[in-house]
Design a protein around this motif. Sequence first.
Motif, PDB file in Angstrom:
ATOM      1  N   THR A 188       7.347  -3.026 -13.490  1.00  0.00           N
ATOM      2  CA  THR A 188       7.105  -4.458 -13.307  1.00  0.00           C
ATOM      3  C   THR A 188       6.551  -4.746 -11.918  1.00  0.00           C
ATOM      4  OG1 THR A 188       9.406  -4.588 -12.634  1.00  0.00           O
ATOM      5  CG2 THR A 188       8.906  -5.192 -14.899  1.00  0.00           C
ATOM      6  N   ARG A 189       6.243  -3.686 -11.193  1.00  0.00           N
ATOM      7  CA  ARG A 189       5.759  -3.885  -9.828  1.00  0.00           C
ATOM      8  C   ARG A 189       4.459  -4.677  -9.797  1.00  0.00           C
ATOM      9  NH1 ARG A 189       7.243  -1.949  -5.071  1.00  0.00           N
ATOM     10  NH2 ARG A 189       5.270  -2.569  -4.167  1.00  0.00           N
ATOM     11  N   THR A 190       4.359  -5.520  -8.793  1.00  0.00           N
ATOM     12  CA  THR A 190       3.083  -6.203  -8.572  1.00  0.00           C
ATOM     13  C   THR A 190       2.644  -5.876  -7.145  1.00  0.00           C
ATOM     14  OG1 THR A 190       4.337  -8.127  -7.905  1.00  0.00           O
ATOM     15  CG2 THR A 190       3.479  -8.130 -10.161  1.00  0.00           C
ATOM     16  N   PRO A 191       1.348  -5.876  -6.906  1.00  0.00           N
ATOM     17  CA  PRO A 191       0.897  -5.579  -5.544  1.00  0.00           C
ATOM     18  C   PRO A 191       1.196  -6.742  -4.607  1.00  0.00           C
ATOM     19  CG  PRO A 191      -0.961  -6.115  -6.968  1.00  0.00           C
ATOM     20  CD  PRO A 191       0.247  -6.093  -7.845  1.00  0.00           C
ATOM     21  N   HIS A 192       1.489  -6.434  -3.354  1.00  0.00           N
ATOM     22  CA  HIS A 192       1.792  -7.463  -2.362  1.00  0.00           C
ATOM     23  C   HIS A 192       0.807  -7.469  -1.216  1.00  0.00           C
ATOM     24  CE1 HIS A 192       5.723  -8.449  -4.047  1.00  0.00           C
ATOM     25  NE2 HIS A 192       5.820  -7.155  -4.317  1.00  0.00           N
ATOM     26  N   HIS A 193       0.079  -6.372  -1.070  1.00  0.00           N
ATOM     27  CA  HIS A 193      -0.809  -6.209   0.087  1.00  0.00           C
ATOM     28  C   HIS A 193      -2.165  -5.764  -0.458  1.00  0.00           C
ATOM     29  CE1 HIS A 193      -2.491  -4.301   3.697  1.00  0.00           C
ATOM     30  NE2 HIS A 193      -1.578  -4.932   4.407  1.00  0.00           N
ATOM     31  N   PRO A 194      -3.261  -6.192   0.188  1.00  0.00           N
ATOM     32  CA  PRO A 194      -4.587  -5.820  -0.343  1.00  0.00           C
ATOM     33  C   PRO A 194      -4.778  -4.311  -0.482  1.00  0.00           C
ATOM     34  CG  PRO A 194      -4.817  -7.407   1.455  1.00  0.00           C
ATOM     35  CD  PRO A 194      -3.362  -7.053   1.384  1.00  0.00           C
ATOM     36  N   LEU A 195      -4.043  -3.506   0.296  1.00  0.00           N
ATOM     37  CA  LEU A 195      -4.233  -2.061   0.236  1.00  0.00           C
ATOM     38  C   LEU A 195      -3.183  -1.371  -0.633  1.00  0.00           C
ATOM     39  CD1 LEU A 195      -5.148  -1.426   3.987  1.00  0.00           C
ATOM     40  CD2 LEU A 195      -6.705  -1.543   2.036  1.00  0.00           C
ATOM     41  N   ASP A 196      -2.284  -2.141  -1.245  1.00  0.00           N
ATOM     42  CA  ASP A 196      -1.280  -1.514  -2.119  1.00  0.00           C
ATOM     43  C   ASP A 196      -1.988  -0.738  -3.223  1.00  0.00           C
ATOM     44  OD1 ASP A 196       0.834  -2.464  -0.716  1.00  0.00           O
ATOM     45  OD2 ASP A 196       1.550  -3.868  -2.240  1.00  0.00           O
ATOM     46  N   PRO A 197      -1.462   0.460  -3.532  1.00  0.00           N
ATOM     47  CA  PRO A 197      -2.099   1.233  -4.602  1.00  0.00           C
ATOM     48  C   PRO A 197      -1.962   0.505  -5.940  1.00  0.00           C
ATOM     49  CG  PRO A 197      -0.055   2.280  -3.845  1.00  0.00           C
ATOM     50  CD  PRO A 197      -0.305   1.122  -2.941  1.00  0.00           C
ATOM     51  N   LEU A 198      -2.775   0.917  -6.900  1.00  0.00           N
ATOM     52  CA  LEU A 198      -2.688   0.300  -8.229  1.00  0.00           C
ATOM     53  C   LEU A 198      -1.289   0.540  -8.790  1.00  0.00           C
ATOM     54  CD1 LEU A 198      -6.106   1.321  -9.839  1.00  0.00           C
ATOM     55  CD2 LEU A 198      -5.504  -0.873  -8.786  1.00  0.00           C
ATOM     56  N   THR A 199      -0.758  -0.483  -9.426  1.00  0.00           N
ATOM     57  CA  THR A 199       0.570  -0.372 -10.033  1.00  0.00           C
ATOM     58  C   THR A 199       0.417   0.139 -11.463  1.00  0.00           C
ATOM     59  OG1 THR A 199       0.433  -2.594 -10.910  1.00  0.00           O
ATOM     60  CG2 THR A 199       1.369  -2.360  -8.689  1.00  0.00           C
ATOM     61  N   ILE A 200       1.536   0.473 -12.072  1.00  0.00           N
ATOM     62  CA  ILE A 200       1.470   0.948 -13.466  1.00  0.00           C
ATOM     63  C   ILE A 200       0.852  -0.102 -14.393  1.00  0.00           C
ATOM     64  CG2 ILE A 200       2.968   1.484 -15.449  1.00  0.00           C
ATOM     65  CD1 ILE A 200       4.363   3.491 -13.697  1.00  0.00           C
ATOM     66  N   PRO A 201       1.274  -1.374 -14.308  1.00  0.00           N
ATOM     67  CA  PRO A 201       0.607  -2.352 -15.189  1.00  0.00           C
ATOM     68  C   PRO A 201      -0.904  -2.443 -14.911  1.00  0.00           C
ATOM     69  CG  PRO A 201       2.625  -3.277 -14.260  1.00  0.00           C
ATOM     70  CD  PRO A 201       2.415  -1.957 -13.577  1.00  0.00           C
ATOM     71  N   GLU A 202      -1.290  -2.317 -13.656  1.00  0.00           N
ATOM     72  CA  GLU A 202      -2.730  -2.402 -13.347  1.00  0.00           C
ATOM     73  C   GLU A 202      -3.488  -1.192 -13.909  1.00  0.00           C
ATOM     74  OE1 GLU A 202      -3.147  -4.961  -9.227  1.00  0.00           O
ATOM     75  OE2 GLU A 202      -2.479  -2.882  -9.043  1.00  0.00           O
ATOM     76  N   TYR A 217      13.993   7.400   3.858  1.00  0.00           N
ATOM     77  CA  TYR A 217      13.584   6.510   2.773  1.00  0.00           C
ATOM     78  C   TYR A 217      12.525   7.267   1.988  1.00  0.00           C
ATOM     79  CZ  TYR A 217      10.899   2.779   0.531  1.00  0.00           C
ATOM     80  OH  TYR A 217      10.227   1.995  -0.361  1.00  0.00           O
ATOM     81  N   TYR A 218      12.604   7.240   0.677  1.00  0.00           N
ATOM     82  CA  TYR A 218      11.636   7.979  -0.141  1.00  0.00           C
ATOM     83  C   TYR A 218      10.686   7.022  -0.850  1.00  0.00           C
ATOM     84  CZ  TYR A 218      14.374  12.165   0.647  1.00  0.00           C
ATOM     85  OH  TYR A 218      15.008  13.220   1.242  1.00  0.00           O
ATOM     86  N   MET A 219       9.428   7.432  -0.890  1.00  0.00           N
ATOM     87  CA  MET A 219       8.417   6.619  -1.559  1.00  0.00           C
ATOM     88  C   MET A 219       7.779   7.458  -2.662  1.00  0.00           C
ATOM     89  SD  MET A 219       5.131   4.749   0.225  1.00  0.00           S
ATOM     90  CE  MET A 219       6.070   3.656   1.268  1.00  0.00           C
ATOM     91  N   ASP A 220       7.499   6.809  -3.796  1.00  0.00           N
ATOM     92  CA  ASP A 220       6.875   7.506  -4.920  1.00  0.00           C
ATOM     93  C   ASP A 220       5.355   7.349  -4.852  1.00  0.00           C
ATOM     94  OD1 ASP A 220       9.475   7.825  -5.807  1.00  0.00           O
ATOM     95  OD2 ASP A 220       9.356   6.185  -7.264  1.00  0.00           O
ATOM     96  N   GLY A 221       4.656   8.234  -5.540  1.00  0.00           N
ATOM     97  CA  GLY A 221       3.231   8.034  -5.787  1.00  0.00           C
ATOM     98  C   GLY A 221       3.074   7.594  -7.246  1.00  0.00           C
ATOM     99  N   VAL A 222       2.153   6.685  -7.497  1.00  0.00           N
ATOM    100  CA  VAL A 222       1.827   6.335  -8.882  1.00  0.00           C
ATOM    101  C   VAL A 222       0.403   6.824  -9.109  1.00  0.00           C
ATOM    102  CG1 VAL A 222       1.435   4.455 -10.512  1.00  0.00           C
ATOM    103  CG2 VAL A 222       3.409   4.394  -8.977  1.00  0.00           C
ATOM    104  N   PHE A 223       0.255   7.839  -9.926  1.00  0.00           N
ATOM    105  CA  PHE A 223      -1.020   8.510 -10.107  1.00  0.00           C
ATOM    106  C   PHE A 223      -1.492   8.403 -11.547  1.00  0.00           C
ATOM    107  CE2 PHE A 223       0.273  11.546  -6.409  1.00  0.00           C
ATOM    108  CZ  PHE A 223      -0.026  10.554  -5.500  1.00  0.00           C
ATOM    109  N   VAL A 224      -2.662   9.011 -11.808  1.00  0.00           N
ATOM    110  CA  VAL A 224      -3.276   8.845 -13.123  1.00  0.00           C
ATOM    111  C   VAL A 224      -3.653  10.208 -13.700  1.00  0.00           C
ATOM    112  CG1 VAL A 224      -5.177   7.752 -14.371  1.00  0.00           C
ATOM    113  CG2 VAL A 224      -4.127   6.579 -12.431  1.00  0.00           C
ATOM    114  N   ALA A 225      -3.300  10.420 -14.962  1.00  0.00           N
ATOM    115  CA  ALA A 225      -3.606  11.679 -15.645  1.00  0.00           C
ATOM    116  C   ALA A 225      -4.996  11.611 -16.272  1.00  0.00           C
ATOM    117  CB  ALA A 225      -2.550  11.957 -16.713  1.00  0.00           C
TER     118      ALA A 225
END
Length: 715
Positions: free
Chosen positions: A58-72, A381-389
């Motif tokens: 359900t993540r939405t981007p908050h910053h112009p440089l935020d990576p694409l979210t899963i819904p996007e 603090y751990y951060m995930d990557g959201v990538f594309v197959a």
Amino acid sequence: MDTNAYLRSYIMFILVLFLCAGLWFPSSKLNLEGSRPWRISRGSISKSHFPKPSHHLTRTPHHPLDPLTIPEINRVRSILSSYPPFSPAFPAIHSLSLDEPDKLRVLYWKKGDPLPPRRASIVALVHGQTHVLVVGLDSGRVISHAIHAGSGYPVLSTNDILAAAEVTLTDTEFNKSVAARGVELSDVACITPSPGWFRPDEEGRRVIKVQCFSKQGTPNFYMRPIEGLTVTVDLDRREVVKISDTGGGIPVPKGTNTDYRYCPKDRTRRKDPINPISLEQPNGPSFRVEDGHTVKWANWCFHLKADQRAGLVVSRVKVVDPETGRWRSVMYQGMASELFVPYMDPEEGWYFKTYMDAGEFGLGATAMELVALNDCPRNSYYMDGVFVAADGKPFVQANMICVFERHAGEIAWRHAESPLTGFKIREARPKVTLVARMAASVGNYDYIFDWEFQTDGLIRIKVGLSGMLMVKGTPYEHVNQVPDDDPHMTGGLVSENVVGVVHDHYVTFRLDMDVDGPDNSLVRVDLVKEETAPGESPRRSYLRARRRVAKSEDDARIKLKLYEPSEFHLVNPSRTSRLGNPAGYKVVPGSNAASLLDLNDPPQLRSAFTNNQIWVTPYNKSERWAGGLTAYQSKGDDTLAVWSERNRPIENRDIVMWYTLGFHHVPCQEDYPVMPTVSSSFHLKPVNFFESNPILGAAPNLEGDLPVCRAASSF
Ligand SMILES: *[C@@H]1O[C@H](CO)[C@@H](O)[C@H](O)[C@H]1NC(C)=O
Ligand SMILES: *[C@@H]1O[C@H](CO)[C@@H](O)[C@H](O)[C@H]1NC(C)=O
């Protein structure tokens, strides 16, 4: 996508990974968790001080440089699915990521403003052609679509790697060659080296090499090469093009004691074990991560994200001016752009090993989950990557970046006054830094990337190398068997029948510095020897610093030289200090290495971005990858070296600095069976940026501030 669909695709990803590993270990059960008793499960990682960013679904981007979210990403996929050229045959997606908005829009954006239009940039392969598209998420349309003209192919997908291994393992001739070496097919584990670019017969089609090892008796199959057996596979036709088998007579090394997994009995080997050690932060960490990507700590603020190709990207790096309390820009964006790893062996099974790991495999794509408490301390603090197959579906690369405060017992500044002066002064300040870390495991090698921020304004960029050597089988078991001029010995004997081949590593960083704003200049500060006139002084010679402003790209191709020393300042000519010095940051090289390959050697042509250690180019949104957008099998027609030849003006403009950190590696026995980490770094350090030492006012540690931990011997 509903939750179930998301879970399915997530499970699919795990399966793909497992299958992928399963091909490397075809018949064994892969123990993804390892056997370390203290290994922390994911549940306890998320119990850190920090809430996990809101769920990816359900993540939405908050910053112009935020990576694409899963819904996007899902939306981009559905836009592409109904795009006539791509339906019904959906292409193989080789890259799908945020098309960053124009720099000016990002610079003018403030928190609370609506985001600039979100766009995705896609690289897809259709019938061997590279298609580059931009999709608008708001308009739901394909905004641009072009066929890439340059040489080379996009970064490999997991499907490519799986296909190469599958094609090889089902080939009868390969089966025979393996059997002839006395290795069971079920014990074969294969890797898929990229082919580089050398020969006309590999041109015009996408190929990959496959080389195999015996995993019998050890998970460290890298130390058991089936030497000289190289399969060339056509990735698009999915067929074996060629099998070269030149290593008959070279035994597969035994691989005894090469298992590197922890087992408690190992403890007995060490006489004085180190007691568990950890950093205490009784009041909790002093940094925070806002909206999932904006890191704020001490006097620093920056945007941090994972990228499938670059790995870790820091953007909008700002520091507080202690005089005014205002944020000041240091860097618009910094990231690893390419990683060149040439092996020094011209033989049939080795000559092509000249990897460009970012453009061929992806530094983020190969960065696995960090090992809590070991890769990163507890206060991380751990951060995930959201990538594309390859099918365009998103997946989560969990916990691939960590951020933590570091106290290594260093001193931030100090002075003690001799009692002879009449002053009783001893002042010292502890150094605490903030680190953002990622570790890419590109096959055998592990690359640890650290971006470390100091309160005095310095940024340290460090690369650590660990993992497994790429080794070569040999008949020799002792150096006294090796004739002096044996051309096959392209490295040292590191174990019986195992040669550690000499190789280099070059990490090229793209540093889009914006010191107090985009318009900057490169100033070379050369230290030159002056000689005194006879009788002028008892001294014969001294050094003087001479400043030279670089006018165009020609002036900014820099080779480091010990006997012609220079400093390299990036300054903002229109922002001067109280004394009139331009505000600047300098790049401070650390230990480094330069490529000595012939400039016309094909791998050096492709990696010509390593011909100099420093380059400065004018900012250009599309000049991001030092080895070119399509680095795989490229001929070097789209590298930083080619761009720089345009010799564009760079004075008082928006400029980008490129810095290459190099290593020569002559392997030794200690590098076997797994290498202790070797690191090197460089610094970005303020020069006349602050009016004076910015940490003069920092408080010292006092006895009551800290929990008690005394060395036992001091009792
Ligand atoms: C490999 O060869 C053996 C006989 O040498 C045969 O039994 C086996 O089926 C072959 N495997 C494949 C995958 O071709
Ligand atoms: C930006 O970079 C691309 C790729 O190198 C090039 O084709 C284009 O001409 C560059 N634009 C400018 C203004 O230099």
